[in-house]
Design an enzyme around this catalytic site. Structure first.
Site, PDB file in Angstrom:
ATOM      1  N   ASP A   1      -7.040   4.274  -4.426  1.00  0.00           N
ATOM      2  CA  ASP A   1      -7.694   4.116  -3.124  1.00  0.00           C
ATOM      3  C   ASP A   1      -8.378   5.472  -2.889  1.00  0.00           C
ATOM      4  OD1 ASP A   1      -7.664   2.095  -0.663  1.00  0.00           O
ATOM      5  OD2 ASP A   1      -7.480   4.079   0.206  1.00  0.00           O
TER       6      ASP A   1
ATOM      7  N   LYS B   1       0.871  -1.195   0.000  1.00  0.00           N
ATOM      8  CA  LYS B   1       0.000   0.000   0.000  1.00  0.00           C
ATOM      9  C   LYS B   1       0.894   1.225   0.000  1.00  0.00           C
ATOM     10  CE  LYS B   1      -4.438   0.838   0.177  1.00  0.00           C
ATOM     11  NZ  LYS B   1      -5.586   0.002  -0.191  1.00  0.00           N
TER      12      LYS B   1
HETATM   13  O1  2IT Z   1      -8.154  -1.495  -0.761  1.00  0.00           O
HETATM   14  C1  2IT Z   1      -8.054  -1.996  -1.891  1.00  0.00           C
HETATM   15  O2  2IT Z   1      -8.151  -3.207  -2.070  1.00  0.00           O
HETATM   16  C2  2IT Z   1      -7.809  -1.088  -3.008  1.00  0.00           C
HETATM   17  N1  2IT Z   1      -7.725   0.113  -2.796  1.00  0.00           N
HETATM   18  C3  2IT Z   1      -7.632  -1.619  -4.395  1.00  0.00           C
HETATM   19  C4  2IT Z   1      -6.234  -2.112  -4.588  1.00  0.00           C
HETATM   20  C5  2IT Z   1      -5.898  -2.540  -5.994  1.00  0.00           C
HETATM   21  O3  2IT Z   1      -4.726  -2.876  -6.192  1.00  0.00           O
HETATM   22  O4  2IT Z   1      -6.761  -2.560  -6.869  1.00  0.00           O
END
Ligand code: 2IT
Length: 444
Positions: free
Chosen positions: A164, A124
């Site tokens: 996100d 993340k």
């Molecule tokens: O919290 C999540 O799963 C997302 N923000 C999507 C992450 C993604 O790699 O599509």
């Protein structure tokens, strides 16, 4: 595994990282029994290795705003665990972003991604940049400055970021443009791209769609029909609109959405042109919802959250810890039958305890909102194959994945009295996959 000791050590090492410690505690407590059935996990110190990220990059992002003033933000990428695939997870742009929040999100992402059945590890990132009130040119310059640092750490088979909170198609596109220029390659290094340069159909609505597929399974398993059920949604960002569309399609009625200014209660249901209106409004009004009330003759309740409305189903779609113990009490008093997090860690631990105590169906974000990242995984596959699937093909795969996640929750979460503890089911199923991969690959 001595959970208390491990948690105490983490608290001492990472004081004040409340969200991260909250997410770790929840997983450790729910996997403890299963963990202790596997002495080989203890011997390889799987838990101790899992709770710390592989590495964290943190960097400064200087950029110039429209007035010519220099702005400085902080940027991060947390690469948590890549035992089962490249690091994968979104980027959050929000003034509240700090390492505790990104570590909690990265940690959850490990198990969520494992549940999708696709080969993706957990990561993340993001920045404390606030996109609200910024011009399009400012957003572009910020995204370019952010990628000027981030590109060194990512790659289509190494680490694949996405959106996100505060990062949607526009931001992903600006970052993608900068990446491809620097790296001199056109690959699936980011997901959530526009259709014209490698994006996948259904990705924008996938988190909401997947969430509703999961809720549908939860209700079906309990012998309850979703048709005519009332639903409270919070927020109206990347997640809630897809949820509202799919809920309506399945015959339920969405009666609330919310923003930083309060919430809307629309007894007639929030669907069709009302959703279109909100999507347009969102682009220009910094997420506020009040104008909806005047336009469609609905109720606007300022500075409150929608959990005080009497509904059958509550779906947090905004941010972490947005539904607390008092909210849970009120929902239960009002006869709620199902609460499912489409946001990450939407409920506080005290709220979850109450739902479990009252045997309310409760779906954790890791399982319920996994459709977003799952469809990102499908975007990676399409990019790697240099093809694109039709909307129907992607939707069918998404449906299958959500149904498989539900099955895994049933398998590991069913209690003696038949109650399904989805939190335990999701944590144990996700953990086992990652732990087995780590064990097989040795101490690295
Ligand atoms: O919290 C999540 O799963 C997302 N923000 C999507 C992450 C993604 O790699 O599509």
């Amino acid at each position: 595994m001595n959970i208390d000791k491990l948690i105490q050590q983490l608290e001492a090492k990472h004081p004040g990282e409340y969200e991260y410690l909250q997410a770790v505690k929840e997983v450790l407590i729910t996997i403890e029994a299963e963990y202790n059935n596997h002495p080989e996990f203890e011997k390889a110190k799987i838990a101790e290795r899992l709770v710390e990220p592989d590495r964290i990059f943190s960097f400064k992002i200087p950029w110039v705003d429209d007035r010519g003033d220099v702005q400085i933000n902080l940027g991060y990428r947390v690469q948590f665990n890549n035992a089962i695939g490249p690091y994968k997870g979104g980027l959050r742009f929000h003034p509240s972003v700090n390492l505790s929040i990104l570590k909690f999100l990265g940690f959850e992402q490990i198990f969520k991604n494992a549940l999708t059945t696709l080969p993706m590890g957990g990561g993340k990132g993001g920045s404390d940049f606030n996109p609200k009130g910024k011009s399009d040119a400012e957003v572009m310059r910020f995204c370019q400055a952010f990628m000027l640092e981030l590109w060194k750490y990512i790659g289509p088979d190494t680490d694949v970021p996405a959106g996100d909170i505060g990062v949607g198609g526009r931001e992903v596109a600006y970052m993608y443009g900068m990446y491809r220029k620097l790296a001199r390659e056109n690959t699936g290094v980011l997901t959530g791209k526009n259709l014209e340069f490698g994006g996948s159909l259904i990705r924008p609505e996938a988190t909401g769609f997947g969430g509703l597929y999961f809720v549908h399974h939860m209700l079906e398993n309990a012998g309850v029909d979703i048709k005519d059920k009332t639903i409270a949604l919070s927020g109206f960002g990347n997640v809630a609109w897809g949820a509202a569309i799919k809920a309506t399609e399945l015959g339920a009625k969405v009666v609330t959405i919310s923003g930083p200014d309060g919430y809307i209660y629309d007894a007639a249901g929030i669907s069709g042109e009302k959703i279109e209106y909100m999507l347009d409004l969102r682009a220009t009004c910094n997420d506020i919802v009040e104008p909806y009330a005047e336009k469609f003759g609905a109720v606007f309740v300022p500075n409150r959250r929608p959990w005080e409305v009497k509904v059958d189903i509550a779906l947090p779609c905004a941010t972490q810890n947005e539904l607390n113990e008092a909210d849970a009490e009120l929902l239960i008093k009002n006869g709620v039958i199902c609460v499912a997090e489409i946001s990450n860690m939407g409920c506080t631990p005290e709220a979850i305890d109450l739902f479990l105590k009252h045997k309310i169906m409760y779906g954790p974000g890791k399982a319920v909102n996994a459709g977003g990242v799952a469809t990102s995984g499908l975007e990676m596959t399409q990019n790697a194959m240099h093809i694109s699937w039709t909307a129907a093909e992607v939707d069918e795969k998404l449906h299958q994945i959500m149904s498989e996640i539900h099955n895994q929750c049933l398998r590991y979460g069913k209690e003696a009295d038949g109650y399904i503890n989805y939190m335990k089911g999701a944590n144990v199923a996700g953990f086992l996959k990652v732990a087995k991969a780590m064990l097989a690959q040795g101490v690295i």
